[in-house]
Scaffold this motif. Structure first.
Motif, PDB file in Angstrom:
ATOM      1  N   ASP A  63       0.786  -1.230   0.000  1.00 44.21           N
ATOM      2  CA  ASP A  63       0.000   0.000   0.000  1.00 44.21           C
ATOM      3  C   ASP A  63       0.821   1.285   0.000  1.00 44.21           C
ATOM      4  OD1 ASP A  63      -2.412  -1.447   0.097  1.00 44.21           O
ATOM      5  OD2 ASP A  63      -2.225  -1.659   2.264  1.00 44.21           O
ATOM      6  N   ALA A  64       2.130   1.184   0.284  1.00 40.77           N
ATOM      7  CA  ALA A  64       2.949   2.392   0.378  1.00 40.77           C
ATOM      8  C   ALA A  64       4.431   2.045   0.311  1.00 40.77           C
ATOM      9  CB  ALA A  64       2.663   3.136   1.683  1.00 40.77           C
ATOM     10  N   VAL A  65       5.218   3.073   0.020  1.00 38.83           N
ATOM     11  CA  VAL A  65       6.675   2.980   0.075  1.00 38.83           C
ATOM     12  C   VAL A  65       7.097   3.748   1.325  1.00 38.83           C
ATOM     13  CG1 VAL A  65       8.834   3.582  -1.062  1.00 38.83           C
ATOM     14  CG2 VAL A  65       6.851   2.894  -2.437  1.00 38.83           C
ATOM     15  N   LEU A  66       7.800   3.079   2.231  1.00 47.95           N
ATOM     16  CA  LEU A  66       8.250   3.720   3.465  1.00 47.95           C
ATOM     17  C   LEU A  66       9.692   4.160   3.304  1.00 47.95           C
ATOM     18  CD1 LEU A  66       6.791   1.249   6.116  1.00 47.95           C
ATOM     19  CD2 LEU A  66       5.842   3.443   5.371  1.00 47.95           C
ATOM     20  N   VAL A  67       9.939   5.420   3.664  1.00 53.24           N
ATOM     21  CA  VAL A  67      11.283   5.984   3.558  1.00 53.24           C
ATOM     22  C   VAL A  67      11.717   6.489   4.920  1.00 53.24           C
ATOM     23  CG1 VAL A  67      11.031   6.579   1.114  1.00 53.24           C
ATOM     24  CG2 VAL A  67      10.407   8.253   2.858  1.00 53.24           C
ATOM     25  N   GLU A  68      13.018   6.627   5.102  1.00 48.68           N
ATOM     26  CA  GLU A  68      13.557   7.138   6.359  1.00 48.68           C
ATOM     27  C   GLU A  68      12.998   8.525   6.640  1.00 48.68           C
ATOM     28  OE1 GLU A  68      15.271   5.228   8.349  1.00 48.68           O
ATOM     29  OE2 GLU A  68      15.404   3.605   6.888  1.00 48.68           O
ATOM     30  N   SER A  69      12.826   8.850   7.914  1.00 47.99           N
ATOM     31  CA  SER A  69      12.190  10.108   8.318  1.00 47.99           C
ATOM     32  C   SER A  69      12.924  11.347   7.841  1.00 47.99           C
ATOM     33  CB  SER A  69      12.051  10.154   9.841  1.00 47.99           C
ATOM     34  OG  SER A  69      11.158   9.149  10.251  1.00 47.99           O
ATOM     35  N   ASP A  70      14.257  11.296   7.781  1.00 46.33           N
ATOM     36  CA  ASP A  70      15.015  12.484   7.388  1.00 46.33           C
ATOM     37  C   ASP A  70      15.212  12.601   5.877  1.00 46.33           C
ATOM     38  OD1 ASP A  70      16.739  10.379   7.100  1.00 46.33           O
ATOM     39  OD2 ASP A  70      18.425  11.364   8.097  1.00 46.33           O
ATOM     40  N   VAL A  71      14.439  11.841   5.122  1.00 44.22           N
ATOM     41  CA  VAL A  71      14.605  11.828   3.670  1.00 44.22           C
ATOM     42  C   VAL A  71      14.296  13.183   3.035  1.00 44.22           C
ATOM     43  CG1 VAL A  71      12.299  11.058   2.992  1.00 44.22           C
ATOM     44  CG2 VAL A  71      14.247  10.405   1.627  1.00 44.22           C
ATOM     45  N   LEU A  72      13.403  13.953   3.635  1.00 43.85           N
ATOM     46  CA  LEU A  72      13.064  15.255   3.059  1.00 43.85           C
ATOM     47  C   LEU A  72      14.267  16.189   3.041  1.00 43.85           C
ATOM     48  CD1 LEU A  72       9.510  15.899   4.527  1.00 43.85           C
ATOM     49  CD2 LEU A  72      10.131  15.276   2.190  1.00 43.85           C
ATOM     50  N   SER A  73      15.110  16.097   4.060  1.00 47.13           N
ATOM     51  CA  SER A  73      16.290  16.949   4.082  1.00 47.13           C
ATOM     52  C   SER A  73      17.374  16.441   3.135  1.00 47.13           C
ATOM     53  CB  SER A  73      16.848  17.048   5.504  1.00 47.13           C
ATOM     54  OG  SER A  73      17.266  15.774   5.942  1.00 47.13           O
ATOM     55  N   GLN A  74      17.300  15.157   2.764  1.00 50.55           N
ATOM     56  CA  GLN A  74      18.302  14.561   1.882  1.00 50.55           C
ATOM     57  C   GLN A  74      17.865  14.499   0.430  1.00 50.55           C
ATOM     58  OE1 GLN A  74      19.310  10.667   3.276  1.00 50.55           O
ATOM     59  NE2 GLN A  74      19.566  11.342   5.381  1.00 50.55           N
ATOM     60  N   ALA A  75      16.565  14.612   0.173  1.00 48.42           N
ATOM     61  CA  ALA A  75      16.051  14.447  -1.190  1.00 48.42           C
ATOM     62  C   ALA A  75      16.610  15.520  -2.106  1.00 48.42           C
ATOM     63  CB  ALA A  75      14.524  14.506  -1.202  1.00 48.42           C
ATOM     64  N   GLY A  76      17.131  15.074  -3.228  1.00 45.73           N
ATOM     65  CA  GLY A  76      17.660  16.004  -4.203  1.00 45.73           C
ATOM     66  C   GLY A  76      16.635  16.316  -5.263  1.00 45.73           C
ATOM     67  N   PRO A  77      16.992  17.213  -6.146  1.00 43.02           N
ATOM     68  CA  PRO A  77      16.078  17.494  -7.255  1.00 43.02           C
ATOM     69  C   PRO A  77      15.923  16.242  -8.102  1.00 43.02           C
ATOM     70  CG  PRO A  77      18.208  18.525  -7.624  1.00 43.02           C
ATOM     71  CD  PRO A  77      18.233  17.949  -6.243  1.00 43.02           C
ATOM     72  N   PRO A  78      14.814  16.120  -8.810  1.00 41.31           N
ATOM     73  CA  PRO A  78      14.583  14.913  -9.585  1.00 41.31           C
ATOM     74  C   PRO A  78      15.726  14.567 -10.534  1.00 41.31           C
ATOM     75  CG  PRO A  78      12.634  16.273  -9.582  1.00 41.31           C
ATOM     76  CD  PRO A  78      13.717  17.062  -8.923  1.00 41.31           C
ATOM     77  N   GLY A  79      16.370  15.556 -11.110  1.00 35.89           N
ATOM     78  CA  GLY A  79      17.498  15.276 -11.992  1.00 35.89           C
ATOM     79  C   GLY A  79      17.082  14.525 -13.242  1.00 35.89           C
ATOM     80  N   PRO A  80      18.044  14.291 -14.120  1.00 35.56           N
ATOM     81  CA  PRO A  80      17.715  13.585 -15.349  1.00 35.56           C
ATOM     82  C   PRO A  80      17.444  12.113 -15.067  1.00 35.56           C
ATOM     83  CG  PRO A  80      20.062  13.975 -15.224  1.00 35.56           C
ATOM     84  CD  PRO A  80      19.446  14.662 -14.046  1.00 35.56           C
ATOM     85  N   GLY A  81      16.554  11.574 -15.812  1.00 44.05           N
ATOM     86  CA  GLY A  81      16.230  10.164 -15.685  1.00 44.05           C
ATOM     87  C   GLY A  81      15.313   9.793 -16.826  1.00 44.05           C
ATOM     88  N   ASN A  82      15.504   8.629 -17.359  1.00 40.65           N
ATOM     89  CA  ASN A  82      14.680   8.193 -18.477  1.00 40.65           C
ATOM     90  C   ASN A  82      13.653   7.192 -18.000  1.00 40.65           C
ATOM     91  OD1 ASN A  82      16.123   9.662 -20.488  1.00 40.65           O
ATOM     92  ND2 ASN A  82      17.777   8.200 -20.255  1.00 40.65           N
ATOM     93  N   GLU A  83      12.435   7.376 -18.414  1.00 39.77           N
ATOM     94  CA  GLU A  83      11.364   6.453 -18.088  1.00 39.77           C
ATOM     95  C   GLU A  83      11.596   5.175 -18.881  1.00 39.77           C
ATOM     96  OE1 GLU A  83       8.496   4.462 -16.671  1.00 39.77           O
ATOM     97  OE2 GLU A  83       8.635   6.504 -15.943  1.00 39.77           O
ATOM     98  N   ALA A  84      11.566   4.038 -18.203  1.00 43.05           N
ATOM     99  CA  ALA A  84      11.844   2.765 -18.866  1.00 43.05           C
ATOM    100  C   ALA A  84      10.593   2.131 -19.472  1.00 43.05           C
ATOM    101  CB  ALA A  84      12.499   1.789 -17.890  1.00 43.05           C
ATOM    102  N   LEU A  85       9.449   2.277 -18.816  1.00 42.96           N
ATOM    103  CA  LEU A  85       8.237   1.638 -19.335  1.00 42.96           C
ATOM    104  C   LEU A  85       7.855   2.248 -20.681  1.00 42.96           C
ATOM    105  CD1 LEU A  85       5.962   1.227 -16.193  1.00 42.96           C
ATOM    106  CD2 LEU A  85       7.592  -0.381 -17.164  1.00 42.96           C
ATOM    107  N   GLY A  86       7.559   1.384 -21.627  1.00 46.26           N
ATOM    108  CA  GLY A  86       7.165   1.843 -22.951  1.00 46.26           C
ATOM    109  C   GLY A  86       8.318   2.136 -23.889  1.00 46.26           C
ATOM    110  N   VAL A  87       9.547   1.991 -23.402  1.00 50.99           N
ATOM    111  CA  VAL A  87      10.726   2.280 -24.219  1.00 50.99           C
ATOM    112  C   VAL A  87      11.071   1.062 -25.068  1.00 50.99           C
ATOM    113  CG1 VAL A  87      13.225   2.693 -24.057  1.00 50.99           C
ATOM    114  CG2 VAL A  87      11.672   3.994 -22.653  1.00 50.99           C
ATOM    115  N   ARG A  88      11.556   1.333 -26.234  1.00 52.34           N
ATOM    116  CA  ARG A  88      12.004   0.293 -27.156  1.00 52.34           C
ATOM    117  C   ARG A  88      13.216  -0.432 -26.584  1.00 52.34           C
ATOM    118  NH1 ARG A  88      13.696   1.748 -33.226  1.00 52.34           N
ATOM    119  NH2 ARG A  88      13.780  -0.408 -33.816  1.00 52.34           N
ATOM    120  N   VAL A  89      13.327  -1.728 -26.841  1.00 54.22           N
ATOM    121  CA  VAL A  89      14.490  -2.503 -26.421  1.00 54.22           C
ATOM    122  C   VAL A  89      15.246  -2.918 -27.674  1.00 54.22           C
ATOM    123  CG1 VAL A  89      15.310  -4.538 -25.175  1.00 54.22           C
ATOM    124  CG2 VAL A  89      13.235  -3.360 -24.411  1.00 54.22           C
ATOM    125  N   LEU A  90      16.539  -2.587 -27.697  1.00 54.35           N
ATOM    126  CA  LEU A  90      17.383  -2.927 -28.835  1.00 54.35           C
ATOM    127  C   LEU A  90      18.594  -3.704 -28.342  1.00 54.35           C
ATOM    128  CD1 LEU A  90      17.483   0.510 -30.696  1.00 54.35           C
ATOM    129  CD2 LEU A  90      16.142  -1.509 -31.337  1.00 54.35           C
TER     130      LEU A  90
END
Length: 147
Positions: A63-90
């Motif tokens: 029902d949920a993903v549990l993260v450490e309590s201090d994660v808000l102070s450690q969370a970085g900007p989303p940054g670059p990342g490619n979505e894998a679902l729906g991507v072609r496989v070569l």
């Protein structure tokens, strides 16, 4: 084993305070390393919240993903990342291996077990790289780990 399609959209909640910080929007995949390195969290109204490192995850439940309590102070900007679902496989030779339908991974380590495509499954240790347009895998899918 856990699947990407099952965890996407789950609320991300801090362990100590039970504060919902957002929704799991996507996974950052290190294809060459064969593992997931971060979860990308979207806040209210779909606004980017940040990227949480895999080591800050406590558990992935039904029902949920549990993260450490201090994660808000450690969370970085989303940054670059490619979505894998729906991507072609070569293959590295340019052969079409289908389109990514899902990713099966170990919820405790983030290790990718396999990628489910429209043309079958690819073992996680066969992944080479993930770019904007394709997931690249080793060409000889029948060879063992040494080949």
């Amino acid at each position: 084993m856990t699947t990407y399609s099952r965890v996407r959209g789950l609320p991300v909640v801090t362990l100590g305070e039970a504060q919902e910080i957002g929704t799991l929007a996507s996974l950052t995949v290190d294809a060459a390393g064969g593992r997931i390195t971060h979860i990308r969290v979207t806040g209210r109204r779909g606004r980017a919240q940040g990227a949480v490192g895999w080591n800050a995850l406590h558990a992935i439940g039904t029902d949920a993903v549990l993260v450490e309590s201090d994660v808000l102070s450690q969370a970085g900007p989303p940054g670059p990342g490619n979505e894998a679902l729906g991507v072609r496989v070569l293959s590295e030779d340019g052969d079409d291996r289908g389109t990514v339908q899902d990713i099966v991974f170990d919820a405790s380590s983030g290790r990718i077990e396999k990628v489910v495509t429209t043309l079958g499954e690819v073992a996680g240790d066969r992944l080479l790289g993930l770019g904007d347009h394709a997931l690249v895998v080793r060409g000889d899918l029948t060879a063992g780990p040494e080949g």
